[in-house]
Design a protein around this motif. Structure first.
Motif, PDB file in Angstrom:
ATOM      1  N   UNK A  80       0.899  -1.219   0.145  1.00  0.00           N
ATOM      2  CA  UNK A  80       0.072   0.123  -0.035  1.00  0.00           C
ATOM      3  C   UNK A  80       0.903   1.316   0.121  1.00  0.00           C
ATOM      4  N   UNK A  81       2.068   1.201   0.215  1.00  0.00           N
ATOM      5  CA  UNK A  81       2.959   2.367   0.378  1.00  0.00           C
ATOM      6  C   UNK A  81       4.689   1.923  -0.062  1.00  0.00           C
ATOM      7  N   UNK A  82       4.924   2.413  -0.965  1.00  0.00           N
ATOM      8  CA  UNK A  82       6.460   2.270  -1.409  1.00  0.00           C
ATOM      9  C   UNK A  82       7.030   3.692  -1.814  1.00  0.00           C
ATOM     10  N   UNK A  83       7.745   4.500  -1.031  1.00  0.00           N
ATOM     11  CA  UNK A  83       8.051   5.810  -1.463  1.00  0.00           C
ATOM     12  C   UNK A  83       9.343   6.087  -0.718  1.00  0.00           C
ATOM     13  N   UNK A  84       9.774   7.343  -1.279  1.00  0.00           N
ATOM     14  CA  UNK A  84      11.158   8.146  -0.463  1.00  0.00           C
ATOM     15  C   UNK A  84      10.907   9.549  -0.553  1.00  0.00           C
ATOM     16  N   UNK A  85      10.974  10.078   0.704  1.00  0.00           N
ATOM     17  CA  UNK A  85      11.079  11.594   0.595  1.00  0.00           C
ATOM     18  C   UNK A  85      12.476  12.024   0.951  1.00  0.00           C
TER      19      UNK A  85
ATOM     20  N   UNK B  30      16.454  12.344   4.501  1.00  0.00           N
ATOM     21  CA  UNK B  30      15.557  11.373   3.453  1.00  0.00           C
ATOM     22  C   UNK B  30      15.132  10.381   4.244  1.00  0.00           C
ATOM     23  N   UNK B  31      14.004   9.871   3.913  1.00  0.00           N
ATOM     24  CA  UNK B  31      13.110   8.715   4.555  1.00  0.00           C
ATOM     25  C   UNK B  31      12.554   7.685   3.303  1.00  0.00           C
ATOM     26  N   UNK B  32      12.972   6.541   3.585  1.00  0.00           N
ATOM     27  CA  UNK B  32      12.201   5.579   2.772  1.00  0.00           C
ATOM     28  C   UNK B  32      11.433   4.560   3.433  1.00  0.00           C
ATOM     29  N   UNK B  33       9.998   4.543   2.758  1.00  0.00           N
ATOM     30  CA  UNK B  33       8.998   3.999   3.654  1.00  0.00           C
ATOM     31  C   UNK B  33       8.480   3.027   2.773  1.00  0.00           C
ATOM     32  N   UNK B  34       7.979   1.601   3.358  1.00  0.00           N
ATOM     33  CA  UNK B  34       7.282   0.654   2.706  1.00  0.00           C
ATOM     34  C   UNK B  34       6.387  -0.068   3.768  1.00  0.00           C
TER      35      UNK B  34
END
Length: 230
Positions: free
Chosen positions: A116-121, A158-162
Motif C-alpha cells: 500500500x506504500x512504497x516511497x521515499x522523501x 531522507x526517508x524511505x518507507x514501505x
C-alpha cells in the motif's frame, strides 16, 4: 503533504499584503524584482532502469529567497542568487531493503506484489542561480519573465518507507542517496503564474546502488508552477 496547505495560505496572504497598488508611492527607478519564491511540482524519475515505474502522485514543494541584481540601466536583465528549501516525495515500485548486517539491496516489485506504500522523501537545502529577463518597469508590476538558471542542492534528510505483504519498515538517511544534487532550471510566464522546469544533471543514487548488477543512473525531472513575490 499537509504543510503544503499552510504554506500556500501564508504565501497568498503575503502576496496580498505586499500588493503594489499604492498610487501615492514614489517611483523607484532602482527597483528590484522577485525577492521570494514558492513552487509546486510534479516529480518524475528519469533514466529509469528497466522495470522501474512510478505510482500515485509524486510531489515537490520549494520555497526560498533570492537576491535580485540588475545588470543594466533598464533593470530588465538581472542575476538572481538565492537560498531555499526543497521538499520532495516519490512513489515507485523500487524495493529498498536492509539485511541484518545493514547492507542495502534493490529490486523491482512486480505488479502482483501486495503493498500500500512504497516511497521515499527527500529534503534539500538549495542554492538557485538565475539569469533573468523580464518586461517590468518601475510602475508596471504585471509583466512577462523568463528565468533560466542552475540549482545546487544538498540533501539534509531522507526517508524511505514501505508497507505491504513483506512487512512495514522505514529507513532514515540511507547512505546510497547522493548528498549533492544539481540541475538546470527554467521559469517562464506572466505575472503570478509561471511554468517551472528542473532537470537533474546527476543521479540521485550513488554508485553503490546496484539493480540487477547495473548502476542506477536515475535522475529527477520536475514540472510545475513557480510563484514570485517581492
Amino acid at each position: 503533504m499537509k504543510p503544503l496547505y499552510k504554506v500556500l495560505f501564508i504565501f497568498f496572504g503575503a502576496q496580498f499584503c505586499y500588493s503594489q497598488t499604492d498610487s501615492l508611492s514614489a517611483v523607484d527607478h532602482l527597483y528590484k524584482e522577485d525577492q521570494f519564491y514558492i513552487g509546486i511540482t510534479y516529480n518524475l524519475l528519469g533514466k529509469k532502469p528497466s522495470g522501474l515505474k512510478q505510482s500515485g502522485f509524486s510531489s515537490g514543494l520549494h520555497f526560498g529567497i533570492i537576491k535580485d541584481m540588475p545588470l543594466n540601466e533598464a533593470r530588465d536583465v538581472a542575476i538572481g542568487v538565492g537560498l531555499g528549501v526543497s521538499l520532495n516525495s516519490f512513489n515507485h515500485n523500487l524495493f529498498i531493503k536492509k539485511d541484518s548486517d545493514g547492507n542495502l539491496s534493490y529490486s523491482i516489485l512486480d505488479d502482483g506484489s501486495g503493498y500500500s506504500k512504497n516511497k521515499f522523501n527527500r529534503q534539500l537545502i538549495e542554492l538557485p542561480i538565475e539569469f533573468r529577463w523580464r518586461t517590468s518597469t518601475p510602475t508596471e508590476y504585471d509583466f512577462w519573465r523568463i528565468y533560466a538558471g542552475f540549482k545546487l542542492g544538498y540533501l539534509v534528510n531522507s526517508t524511505t518507507k514501505f508497507k505491504g505483504d513483506g512487512g512495514s519498515f522505514k529507513y532514515h538517511n540511507i547512505e546510497d542517496f547522493n548528498k549533492l544534487q544539481y540541475g538546470l532550471t527554467l521559469s517562464a510566464g506572466y505575472n503570478t503564474w509561471n511554468l517551472h522546469l528542473y532537470y537533474g544533471l546527476n543521479p540521485i543514487f550513488s554508485k553503490n546502488a546496484v539493480l540487477n548488477g547495473n548502476d542506477m543512473n536515475t535522475n529527477i525531472l520536475k514540472v510545475g508552477l513557480m510563484f514570485y513575490i517581492l
